[in-house]
Design an enzyme around this catalytic site. Structure first.
Site, mmCIF file in Angstrom:
data_model
loop_
_atom_site.group_PDB
_atom_site.id
_atom_site.type_symbol
_atom_site.label_atom_id
_atom_site.label_comp_id
_atom_site.label_asym_id
_atom_site.label_seq_id
_atom_site.Cartn_x
_atom_site.Cartn_y
_atom_site.Cartn_z
ATOM 1 N N ASP A 64 22.602 17.654 75.656
ATOM 2 C CA ASP A 64 22.178 16.258 75.713
ATOM 3 C C ASP A 64 20.934 16.154 74.838
ATOM 4 O O ASP A 64 19.891 16.739 75.155
ATOM 5 C CB ASP A 64 21.850 15.878 77.164
ATOM 6 C CG ASP A 64 21.413 14.434 77.321
ATOM 7 O OD1 ASP A 64 20.969 13.816 76.333
ATOM 8 O OD2 ASP A 64 21.481 13.913 78.452
ATOM 9 N N VAL A 65 21.024 15.429 73.729
ATOM 10 C CA VAL A 65 19.919 15.422 72.764
ATOM 11 C C VAL A 65 18.654 14.781 73.305
ATOM 12 O O VAL A 65 17.578 14.950 72.728
ATOM 13 C CB VAL A 65 20.319 14.726 71.450
ATOM 14 C CG1 VAL A 65 21.417 15.496 70.741
ATOM 15 C CG2 VAL A 65 20.716 13.273 71.688
ATOM 16 N N ASN A 91 23.571 13.366 64.445
ATOM 17 C CA ASN A 91 24.511 12.259 64.467
ATOM 18 C C ASN A 91 24.645 11.605 65.839
ATOM 19 O O ASN A 91 25.060 10.445 65.929
ATOM 20 C CB ASN A 91 25.884 12.774 64.013
ATOM 21 C CG ASN A 91 27.006 11.824 64.343
ATOM 22 O OD1 ASN A 91 27.185 10.791 63.700
ATOM 23 N ND2 ASN A 91 27.788 12.154 65.372
ATOM 24 N N TYR A 159 20.172 -2.006 69.398
ATOM 25 C CA TYR A 159 20.718 -0.950 68.545
ATOM 26 C C TYR A 159 20.005 -0.936 67.201
ATOM 27 O O TYR A 159 19.667 0.132 66.674
ATOM 28 C CB TYR A 159 22.214 -1.189 68.352
ATOM 29 C CG TYR A 159 22.905 -0.164 67.497
ATOM 30 C CD1 TYR A 159 23.186 1.111 67.977
ATOM 31 C CD2 TYR A 159 23.306 -0.472 66.193
ATOM 32 C CE1 TYR A 159 23.835 2.058 67.192
ATOM 33 C CE2 TYR A 159 23.963 0.460 65.401
ATOM 34 C CZ TYR A 159 24.224 1.724 65.898
ATOM 35 O OH TYR A 159 24.868 2.646 65.109
ATOM 36 N N LYS A 163 17.999 2.228 65.436
ATOM 37 C CA LYS A 163 18.401 2.816 64.162
ATOM 38 C C LYS A 163 17.346 2.587 63.070
ATOM 39 O O LYS A 163 17.203 3.413 62.148
ATOM 40 C CB LYS A 163 19.758 2.272 63.730
ATOM 41 C CG LYS A 163 20.911 2.811 64.572
ATOM 42 C CD LYS A 163 21.010 4.341 64.485
ATOM 43 C CE LYS A 163 22.225 4.895 65.181
ATOM 44 N NZ LYS A 163 22.365 6.358 65.018
ATOM 45 N N THR A 194 35.824 4.118 63.125
ATOM 46 C CA THR A 194 35.573 4.670 64.449
ATOM 47 C C THR A 194 35.648 3.546 65.473
ATOM 48 O O THR A 194 35.592 2.358 65.128
ATOM 49 C CB THR A 194 34.184 5.321 64.540
ATOM 50 O OG1 THR A 194 33.177 4.291 64.444
ATOM 51 C CG2 THR A 194 33.972 6.340 63.432
#
Length: 254
Positions: A64-65, A91, A159, A163, A194
């Protein structure tokens, strides 16, 4: 196919599907030994199987980053298994907290920041600490987004904030660590093939129709096209590219 990464060890986070899986497979196809990391073991094992079926070498590590210990363990796994960490692709990310800012749930906001921002920071920190001890240094590519510093869309502000932070973190870290022999850059994908690029309830066919009018190129980017951009920045072909944010979005933000 060239072999730009032969003998090099790479770590890819969020490698259980989508862009992460495509990047991991592309690195392996060009000779890299790849550690694939993510929260769910099943999809990671599928990525490893695809790489091994094609003749490559890979190792799955559950991580889990947003947890420093998990990221540090993934870096250690790469070094233990393959002897070094030469390439890292950060990523892992989520698209959460959709809707107007005033209606965004606090837990969704924290999840965006924990994974998309803190997760990249923790990964960068662990990767650089290892790479700067190596004679050859290393190369890191962060996955940002065309939604962020490059453009905004209604209902995706949370979001976009996360980012945009990745883009700025990339440039700042690039300046901080190029003298350590670590090159850091970012790729900012636009609509890609995706699930994340699908609107709620939208089919792939409906997305394709929408892309004809929304994107100058007239279609989504393929996973291979995004992976190719990542591999360029991670390779010696980009030896003098430092702190770049390469947008791959079919002209959407041109």
């Amino acid at each position: 196919m060239t072999q730009r990464f032969t003998g090099r060890a790479a770590l890819v986070t969020g490698a259980g599907s989508g862009i992460g899986r495509a990047v991991a497979r592309a690195l392996a196809a060009e000779g890299a030994n790849v550690v694939v990391a993510g929260r769910r073991r099943g999809p990671l094992d599928e990525t490893v199987a695809l790489i091994e079926e094609a003749g490559g070498k890979a190792l799955a590590v559950t991580a889990d980053v947003s947890r420093a210990a998990d990221v540090e363990a993934a870096v250690a796994a790469a070094v233990d298994r393959f002897g070094s960490l030469d390439v890292a692709v950060n990523n892992a990310g989520v698209l959460d907290g959709r809707g107007p800012v005033a209606d965004v749930d606090e837990d969704a906001w924290r999840r965006l920041i924990d994974i998309n921002v803190t997760g990249v920071f923790l990964a960068l920190r662990a990767e650089v600490r290892r790479m700067r001890t190596q004679p050859g240094g290393g190369a890191i590519v962060n996955i940002a987004s065309r939604i962020g510093v490059h453009s905004r869309l209604p209902g995706t502000t949370g979001y976009a904030v996360s980012k945009a932070a990745v883009s700025v973190l990339t440039r700042g870290a690039a300046l901080d660590h190029i003298a350590d022999g670590v090159r850091i850059n970012a790729v900012s994908p636009g609509p890609t093939e995706t699930a994340m690029s699908l609107r709620p309830g939208e089919t792939e066919a409906q997305r394709a129709e929408r892309m004809r009018s929304e994107v100058p190129l007239g279609r989504t980017s393929t996973l291979d096209e995004v992976a190719a951009a990542v591999l360029y920045l991670a390779s010696d072909d980009a030896a003098s590219v430092v702190g770049a944010d390469l947008v791959v979005d079919g002209g959407a933000t041109a």
